[in-house]
Motif scaffolding. Structure first.
Motif, short mmCIF file in Angstrom:
data_model
loop_
_atom_site.label_atom_id
_atom_site.label_comp_id
_atom_site.label_asym_id
_atom_site.label_seq_id
_atom_site.Cartn_x
_atom_site.Cartn_y
_atom_site.Cartn_z
N ARG A 70 0.84 -1.21 0.00
CA ARG A 70 0.00 0.00 0.00
C ARG A 70 0.87 1.26 0.00
O ARG A 70 0.59 2.22 -0.72
CB ARG A 70 -0.92 -0.02 1.21
CG ARG A 70 -1.94 1.08 1.26
CD ARG A 70 -2.92 0.82 2.42
NE ARG A 70 -3.98 1.78 2.44
CZ ARG A 70 -3.95 2.92 3.15
NH1 ARG A 70 -2.90 3.21 3.88
NH2 ARG A 70 -4.97 3.74 3.11
N VAL A 71 1.94 1.26 0.80
CA VAL A 71 2.84 2.41 0.86
C VAL A 71 3.46 2.66 -0.51
O VAL A 71 3.49 3.79 -1.01
CB VAL A 71 3.93 2.22 1.94
CG1 VAL A 71 5.04 3.24 1.80
CG2 VAL A 71 3.30 2.29 3.33
N LYS A 72 3.98 1.59 -1.14
CA LYS A 72 4.57 1.72 -2.48
C LYS A 72 3.54 2.23 -3.48
O LYS A 72 3.84 3.08 -4.32
CB LYS A 72 5.11 0.37 -2.96
CG LYS A 72 6.35 -0.10 -2.25
CD LYS A 72 6.78 -1.47 -2.77
CE LYS A 72 7.88 -2.07 -1.94
NZ LYS A 72 8.19 -3.45 -2.33
N GLN A 171 0.35 -2.62 -8.70
CA GLN A 171 1.68 -2.38 -8.14
C GLN A 171 2.41 -3.68 -7.85
O GLN A 171 3.60 -3.80 -8.10
CB GLN A 171 1.55 -1.55 -6.85
CG GLN A 171 2.85 -1.23 -6.16
CD GLN A 171 3.65 -0.18 -6.90
OE1 GLN A 171 3.10 0.67 -7.58
NE2 GLN A 171 4.97 -0.24 -6.78
N ASP A 172 1.68 -4.67 -7.28
CA ASP A 172 2.32 -5.92 -6.88
C ASP A 172 1.35 -7.08 -7.12
O ASP A 172 0.25 -7.10 -6.55
CB ASP A 172 2.70 -5.85 -5.40
CG ASP A 172 3.59 -6.99 -4.95
OD1 ASP A 172 3.37 -8.14 -5.40
OD2 ASP A 172 4.49 -6.74 -4.13
N SER A 173 1.77 -8.01 -7.92
CA SER A 173 0.90 -9.14 -8.30
C SER A 173 0.54 -10.03 -7.11
O SER A 173 -0.41 -10.81 -7.19
CB SER A 173 1.57 -9.97 -9.40
OG SER A 173 2.81 -10.48 -8.94
N LYS A 174 1.27 -9.93 -5.99
CA LYS A 174 0.96 -10.75 -4.81
C LYS A 174 -0.26 -10.24 -4.05
O LYS A 174 -0.79 -10.94 -3.19
CB LYS A 174 2.15 -10.77 -3.84
CG LYS A 174 3.39 -11.48 -4.33
CD LYS A 174 4.42 -11.65 -3.24
CE LYS A 174 4.67 -10.41 -2.43
NZ LYS A 174 5.78 -10.50 -1.48
N THR A 175 -0.72 -9.04 -4.36
CA THR A 175 -1.80 -8.42 -3.60
C THR A 175 -3.04 -9.30 -3.54
O THR A 175 -3.60 -9.53 -2.46
CB THR A 175 -2.15 -7.03 -4.17
OG1 THR A 175 -0.99 -6.20 -4.09
CG2 THR A 175 -3.29 -6.38 -3.41
N ALA A 176 -3.50 -9.79 -4.68
CA ALA A 176 -4.73 -10.60 -4.71
C ALA A 176 -4.59 -11.84 -3.83
O ALA A 176 -5.51 -12.18 -3.06
CB ALA A 176 -5.09 -10.99 -6.14
N ASP A 177 -3.44 -12.52 -3.92
CA ASP A 177 -3.22 -13.71 -3.10
C ASP A 177 -3.17 -13.36 -1.61
O ASP A 177 -3.70 -14.10 -0.77
CB ASP A 177 -1.92 -14.41 -3.50
CG ASP A 177 -2.01 -15.08 -4.87
OD1 ASP A 177 -3.14 -15.37 -5.32
OD2 ASP A 177 -0.95 -15.30 -5.48
#
Length: 191
Positions: A70-72, A171-177
């Motif tokens: 979230r910060v990024k 921003q980051d593909s790991k977010t959904a997981d």
């Protein structure tokens, strides 16, 4: 369904800390009772508490990862910060209009957290503190629901949440997981 799920996940992010705090409170009386009567506390009670503590720890780890993303995301998307500030202003104006004073309640909840974890307090005092904390949490939740019942605030809340979650996913593909994992952990904690 996707936007409803995104909204729920963001709300879970906001609520993960109280869940972990509730877990700490739940564990505290059991530990105090175990100290006072080491052989009378059933083993299953320790196992449940340990499981709850483990889940709360996992929630904290996932929450930290999501907070970093979230910060990024916010650094990369300054328009989101502007959108969030506008929402915060609208929300705070509604708080003032309704005469709520959440700062006082939050401050007291923080004081209770410190007091309830002290080793030298009685179980009765700890129980009273937990009841007070629960009342504060319920009051804050009721006040938040009342504010979000305002259609304009609710619409703005949903839009900000959706925009932030979607930007985090980009921003980051790991977010959904991570969000899915957080959902599962919260459900596991509630069991």
């Amino acid at each position: 369904m996707h936007t409803k799920t995104s909204s729920l996940k963001t709300k879970l992010l906001k609520l993960a800390a109280p869940v972990a705090l509730a877990c700490a409170f739940a564990a505290a009386p059991t530990m105090a009772m175990a100290k006072d009567a080491p052989t009378t506390v059933p083993m299953s009670s320790h196992q449940i508490t340990a499981a709850q503590q483990q889940v709360a720890s996992e929630i904290g780890k996932v929450q930290q990862e999501l907070a970093a993303i979230r910060v990024k995301t916010l650094k990369a998307n300054p328009q989101l910060i502007t959108e969030m500030k506008a929402y915060e202003t609208a929300f705070n104006n509604k708080v003032k209009t309704l005469g709520y004073q959440p700062e006082k309640l939050i401050k007291r909840a923080q004081e209770i957290q410190v007091e309830a974890t002290k080793k030298d307090i009685s179980n009765d005092t700890r129980t009273d503190l937990i009841k007070e904390f629960t009342t504060i949490r319920t009051t804050l939740e009721t006040q938040q629901r009342t504010i979000l019942n305002d259609p304009a605030i609710s619409k703005q809340d949903k839009q900000v949440q959706d925009d932030v979650i979607n930007a985090m996913k980009k921003q980051d593909s790991k977010t959904a997981d991570l969000l899915k994992q957080l959902d599962q952990l919260v459900m596991q904690f509630k069991k």
